[in-house]
Scaffold this motif. Structure first.
Motif, mmCIF file in Angstrom:
data_model
loop_
_atom_site.group_PDB
_atom_site.id
_atom_site.type_symbol
_atom_site.label_atom_id
_atom_site.label_comp_id
_atom_site.label_asym_id
_atom_site.label_seq_id
_atom_site.Cartn_x
_atom_site.Cartn_y
_atom_site.Cartn_z
ATOM 1 N N LEU A 101 -9.162 4.560 1.592
ATOM 2 C CA LEU A 101 -9.812 4.376 0.286
ATOM 3 C C LEU A 101 -8.906 3.586 -0.660
ATOM 4 O O LEU A 101 -9.361 2.706 -1.390
ATOM 5 N N LEU A 102 -7.617 3.908 -0.613
ATOM 6 C CA LEU A 102 -6.664 3.203 -1.483
ATOM 7 C C LEU A 102 -6.543 1.740 -1.078
ATOM 8 O O LEU A 102 -6.537 0.848 -1.922
ATOM 9 N N LEU A 103 -6.451 1.505 0.231
ATOM 10 C CA LEU A 103 -6.281 0.123 0.717
ATOM 11 C C LEU A 103 -7.554 -0.705 0.579
ATOM 12 O O LEU A 103 -7.515 -1.922 0.644
ATOM 13 N N LYS A 111 -2.658 -7.255 0.802
ATOM 14 C CA LYS A 111 -2.478 -7.725 2.177
ATOM 15 C C LYS A 111 -1.120 -7.295 2.731
ATOM 16 O O LYS A 111 -0.998 -6.894 3.888
ATOM 17 N N ILE A 112 -0.094 -7.398 1.869
ATOM 18 C CA ILE A 112 1.263 -7.023 2.322
ATOM 19 C C ILE A 112 1.305 -5.522 2.623
ATOM 20 O O ILE A 112 1.822 -5.098 3.661
ATOM 21 N N ILE A 113 0.740 -4.733 1.710
ATOM 22 C CA ILE A 113 0.756 -3.280 1.915
ATOM 23 C C ILE A 113 0.027 -2.909 3.210
ATOM 24 O O ILE A 113 0.494 -2.066 3.979
ATOM 25 N N ARG A 114 -1.107 -3.577 3.446
ATOM 26 C CA ARG A 114 -1.866 -3.288 4.676
ATOM 27 C C ARG A 114 -1.028 -3.574 5.920
ATOM 28 O O ARG A 114 -1.099 -2.854 6.909
ATOM 29 N N SER A 115 -0.222 -4.638 5.868
ATOM 30 C CA SER A 115 0.634 -4.974 7.017
ATOM 31 C C SER A 115 1.770 -3.969 7.146
ATOM 32 O O SER A 115 2.098 -3.525 8.256
#
Lengths: 305, 456
Positions: A101-103, A111-115
Motif C-alpha cells: 500500500l505504501l509503495l 522507484k528507488i525504494i521499490r528496488s
C-alpha cells in the motif's frame, strides 16, 4: 462439407501435436527433477534401507511409517513446522500488504525504494541464514550490541540458543528474506485494480478503510491466494534457514519436518525412515494446499453468486 | 504462423542442445574408459602417447575437507606432489567436500557404487563408517608392524570388531588453554594453570567477575554444548574425568550413575553462574578466547594456529596464553580424550594396495613432520609421536604427553554411536538451558541411549 470437416479435424490434430511438442521438454525435465525422486522416495519408504548396509534392503511395508509416528519426534516436528508456517505467512502477508500500500502511493524516489526493498529477496537463503546467525550471536552479535547500547536490553539475549527464542529468531530471518517477494507480488496485484473502480468508490463516499476492504482486497483475491500459497509451500519445506542458524536445536525446539527427515536420512543414515517422514510431509503439504485452494475457490464462487 | 515457427525453432535448439550435452558427457566418459587406440584416429602421435600414459595411471580419488581449507590446502598439495613424484604411475585426485557434509556425501556416493577410494573422517562419526560396509578392514593391507605402531587409544578408536577400519591421521588431544592476561587481572598466577577441576571452577568464577573495557561480559571457563555429535563426543572427556563411563564392563549403557550426575552438576554450575556461554560451538570458544573474553577452555592442539589468526596478532599472541594437561578430577591423574582426523579405504577402491601404500606415505615421517609444522598436528604412530621434529617446543610437549599418556580411548565403535553423541549433546543443552536437574537429565539420557543401542 465433409472435406471442410476433415480439414478442421486435421488442423485440430496439428494444434494438439504442437501443444504436446511445447509441453514435452518441460515435462521431460519435470519427470527427472520431480516425479522420479518422489516415486523413488515413496518406494524406499516401504523398505528397511540403510546407507550403512547398502546391499541389504528388505521390504517392511508400513513399518517405517509406524516407526516414525511412534517415535514422537514426528509430531513434535510437525507442531514446530505448523507454528512456523502459520506465524511467518500471516505476518508476512500483513506487513507485505502494508508495504505494498505504501509503495503504491505516489512519492518522490518511489522507484528507488521499490528496488531497495527487493534486496533481501536477491540474497540467497543460505547467505541470509549466515548473516542473521551472526547478527543474533549472543556475545558479539550486532543486535545485542545495539539493544544494550540503546538501553532496550539490560544484558545480552541468547537469540538462537535460548529454547524460547530460537524459533522466533529463525522466523525473523525468514521474514526478512521473504517479505520483498510478498510485497512485490501484492503491489503488482494492487496495480491491476482499475482506477475507475477506485475513483467511483471514492465519489460514492467510500473512506480508506472501506476502499481497502470492499475494493482492494476483493480485487486482489486471486493474487493473495497465489502468493500466500507459495509462501506456505516455501516455508513448509524450509531447510537451510533452520539447519544453518540452529541445526534444529536448542533441544529440538526448531526441529521441523525438513530437519527431522534430513537428520534421519543423513545422520542416522536410515533412508527408509527418512523417506517415510518425507512422504508424510509431502502428503500433508498436498492436503493443506488442496484445502487452501478449495477454501479460496469456494469463497470466490460465493462472492460471484 | 510466425509464432509457431519461432516456437518450433526454439524447441529444436533446446532438444539439440540437450542431446549435445549428453553426447559431450558420453564423450568424456568414453575418453575415460576406452582404449587409447580407439581414439588415436583423430589425434596426433604425441597426443596418443600422452593418452596412453594417462590410461596406464592409477587414479586414487581422495575425499577430504582439508584440501579446500586455506590453512591446510598447502600440505595437501605437498602430499600430492611428493607422492606422485615417487609414484609416477599414480594420480592423486582430491574431491573437496566441506567438513559438515563429507559423511553424508560419501555415503550417498557409496550407495551408487562410486565411493572415493580414500575418505577423510573424524573420530566423532568414524563409528558410522566402521559399522557400515563402506569402510574395509586394513590390518592385512597395512601389515602388523604398522598397525602395532599406532598409539593404543587411537588404534582402539579406529577399530571395529577387532579389525582396524581406519587410520588415525592427524590426532590431537584436548588440552587446557588459559588466558594469562585475564588470570593476572583476576589476581591469579598467569604462569600456572589449575591443577584440579575444583580449582579450575574457582579460577573461572574469579575471571567471570571481570568485564572488558567496553563493559562486555568475560566468561571464566568454557564448555561446548551446541547440538552436534562432535560436542557429545567432547563431553566424554568430562564423563571419564568424573569417573563415569558410557558403557559398563558388560557393554550395557551405564550413564545413570553418581559420577555422571556429578558431571552434569558441573555443567549446570557453569551455566547457572554464567561461567560459560551456553549452546556455544567450538568456533565461538575460539573467537571469545582470541578476543580476550574467555579465561579457560579445552581444545585441540590445532587451536594455536586458529588463535594466531583470530586474534590478528599472529605468533605474538602465543605469549598471552598458557597450556597445560587437563586438570585432575575424580581420578588421581589427568584424563582427556584424543580426537583424530582419520582415513578409510572404501569398498569401491579398485587398487587397495596402492591406497594402503598412500595411507602409509601420508602418515609417514616426512609428511607428518610437514603437517606438524603447518598445523600443529601430532602423529598417531608411537614411533613418530616422540620424534624431536614432532615435539619441538613446550606446547607440543604438553600435547604429546596428554595424547600418549593421559588420553582415554573412546567407547568401542558400535552402530548408533554418532546418534548417541548427538543425544549427549542434546542432554547438555537440557542441563544448561532449562531447570531440569542432573538426575532427571541423566535418567532421560540413559533411557534414550538404551533405546539407541537396544539391538546391539
Amino acid at each position: 462439407m465433409l472435406k471442410k470437416w476433415t480439414k478442421h479435424k486435421q488442423e485440430r490434430l496439428k494444434d494438439k501435436l504442437f501443444i504436446a511438442m511445447l509441453i514435452l521438454p518441460a515435462g521431460f525435465l519435470l519427470c527427472f527433477a520431480i516425479f522420479i525422486p518422489i516415486v523413488k522416495s515413496i518406494y524406499y519408504s516401504f523398505f528397511d534401507y540403510s546407507l550403512l548396509r547398502i546391499s541389504e534392503k528388505s521390504f517392511t511395508g508400513l513399518a517405517n511409517y509406524f516407526d516414525a509416528i511412534k517415535d514422537g519426534d514426528f509430531f513434535t516436528s510437525l507442531k514446530v513446522t505448523l507454528i512456523y508456517v502459520f506465524v511467518v505467512v500471516v505476518i508476512e502477508f500483513v506487513i507485505g500488504i502494508i508495504l505494498a500500500l505504501l509503495l503504491n502511493r505516489n512519492f518522490k524516489g518511489r522507484k528507488i525504494i521499490r528496488s531497495v526493498v527487493l534486496i533481501p529477496w536477491i540474497v540467497p537463503t543460505i547467505v541470509v541464514a549466515l548473516l542473521w546467525m551472526w547478527i543474533f550471536q549472543a556475545d558479539y552479535g550486532v543486535l545485542n550490541y545495539i539493544f544494550v547500547k540503546l538501553g532496550v536490553l539490560s544484558e545480552n539475549k541468547k537469540w538462537v540458543s535460548e529454547p524460547d527464542l530460537a524459533l522466533s529468531a529463525v522466523m525473523i530471518a525468514a521474514l526478512w528474506r521473504q517479505l520483498p517477494f510478498m510485497a512485490t507480488m501484492l503491489l503488482a496485484g494492487m496495480q491491476g485494480i482499475p482506477t475507475s473502480m477506485l475513483e467511483a468508490a471514492k465519489i460514492d463516499g467510500a473512506g480508506r478503510v472501506q476502499l481497502f476492504f470492499r475494493i482492494i482486497l476483493p480485487f486482489m483475491k486471486k493474487v493473495i491466494n497465489t502468493v500466500t500459497l507459495v509462501a506456505i509451500i516455501e516455508n513448509f519445506k524450509m531447510f537451510p534457514m533452520f539447519w544453518i542458524m540452529t541445526g534444529g536445536g536448542p533441544m529440538d525446539r526448531t526441529t521441523t519436518l525438513a530437519i527431522l527427515s534430513y537428520r534421519t536420512s543423513f545422520v542416522e543414515l536410515n533412508l527408509g525412515k527418512g523417506a517415510a517422514i518425507g512422504v508424510m510431509w509431502l502428503m500433508l503439504l498436498v492436503v493443506i494446499s488442496v484445502l487452501y485452494n478449495k477454501l479460496f475457490s469456494d469463497k470466490e464462487s460465493e462472492g460471484m453468486n | 504462423m510466425l509464432k509457431k515457427l519461432i516456437s518450433i525453432v526454439v524447441i529444436m535448439i533446446f532438444v539439440v542442445s540437450l542431446i549435445g550435452c549428453s553426447e559431450k558427457e558420453d564423450q568424456v566418459e568414453a575418453i575415460k574408459t576406452t582404449d587409447s587406440k580407439e581414439n588415436s584416429t583423430d589425434t596426433t602421435e604425441s597426443e596418443t602417447n600422452t593418452q596412453e600414459e594417462s590410461d596406464e595411471k592409477i587414479v586414487l580419488r581422495f575425499a577430504t575437507w582439508g584440501v579446500s581449507e586455506e590453512s591446510t590446502s598447502g600440505i595437501y598439495k605437498e602430499i600430492e606432489d611428493s607422492y606422485e613424484a615417487l609414484n609416477p604411475n599414480v594420480d592423486i585426485e582430491y574431491i573437496g567436500i566441506p567438513f559438515g557434509d563429507i559423511k553424508q556425501q560419501t555415503f550417498v556416493m557409496a550407495a551408487t557404487g562410486e565411493a572415493p577410494d580414500i575418505i577423510q573422517t573424524h573420530t566423532a562419526w568414524f563409528s558410522t563408517y566402521a559399522t557400515s560396509d563402506v569402510a574395509i578392514a586394513l590390518d592385512d593391507l597395512l601389515g602388523a608392524d604398522y598397525v602395532n605402531d599406532l598409539i593404543p587409544s587411537l588404534k582402539s578408536d579406529y577399530t571395529y570388531n577387532g579389525e582396524l577400519k581406519g587410520v588415525p591421521w592427524a590426532p590431537t588431544p584436548y588440552v587446557l588453554y588459559w588466558n594469562k592476561e585475564l588470570f593476572e587481572q583476576a589476581g591469579l598466577n598467569p604462569e600456572q594453570g589449575p591443577k584440579t577441576y575444583k580449582e579450575m571452577v574457582e579460577f573461572g568464577q574469579a575471571i567471570s567477575e571481570l568485564k572488558t573495557s567496553n563493559g562486555d561480559k568475560i566468561y571464566g571457563l568454557g564448555e561446548v554444548t551446541d547440538m552436534v555429535p562432535i560436542n557429545g563426543m567432547v563431553a566424554l572427556r568430562n564423563i571419564y574425568g568424573f569417573g563415569g563411563s558410557l558403557f559398563d564392563t558388560d557393554g550395557k549403557v551405564n550413564i545413570n550413575t553418581p559420577e555422571v550426575v556429578a558431571m552434569y552438576d558441573y555443567y549446570k554450575q557453569l551455566a547457572v553462574e554464567e561461567l560459560t556461554p551456553t549452546s556455544a560451538k567450538l568456533k565461538d570458544m575460539r573467537n571469545l578466547f582470541s578476543i580476550g573474553r574467555l579465561g579457560m577452555y579445552m581444545d585441540e592442539s590445532g587451536a594455536r594456529n586458529v588463535f594466531r589468526n583470530l586474534s590478528g596478532e599472529g605468533e605474538a599472541f602465543d605469549a598471552k596464553w598458557g597450556v597445560s594437561l587437563v586438570p585432575y578430577n575424580a581420578e588421581d591423574k589427568s584424563v582427556s580424550i584424543g580426537a583424530a582426523h582419520g582415513l578409510v579405504i572404501s569398498k569401491d577402491c579398485v587398487n587397495k594396495d596402492v591406497a594402503a601404500d598412500f595411507l602409509k606415505f601420508v602418515t609417514g615421517e616426512d609428511m607428518m613432520v610437514a603437517y606438524h609444522d603447518a598445523g600443529d598436528v601430532l602423529s598417531g604412530r608411537q614411533s613418530l609421536s616422540v620424534l624431536d621434529t614432532m615435539v619441538d617446543d613446550d606446547f607440543s610437549r604438553v600435547c604429546v604427553e596428554q595424547l600418549t599418556k593421559y588420553s582415554h580411548s573412546l567407547p568401542a565403535n558400535v552402530e548408533g554411536m554418532e546418534q548417541a553423541f548427538l543425544e549427549i549433546a542434546k542432554s547438555l543443552q537440557n542441563i544448561t538451558l532449562t531447570d531440569a536437574t542432573s538426575e532427571e537429565v541423566v535418567a532421560g539420557l540413559q533411557e534414550t541411549l538404551e533405546d539407541i543401542f537396544k539391538e546391539q
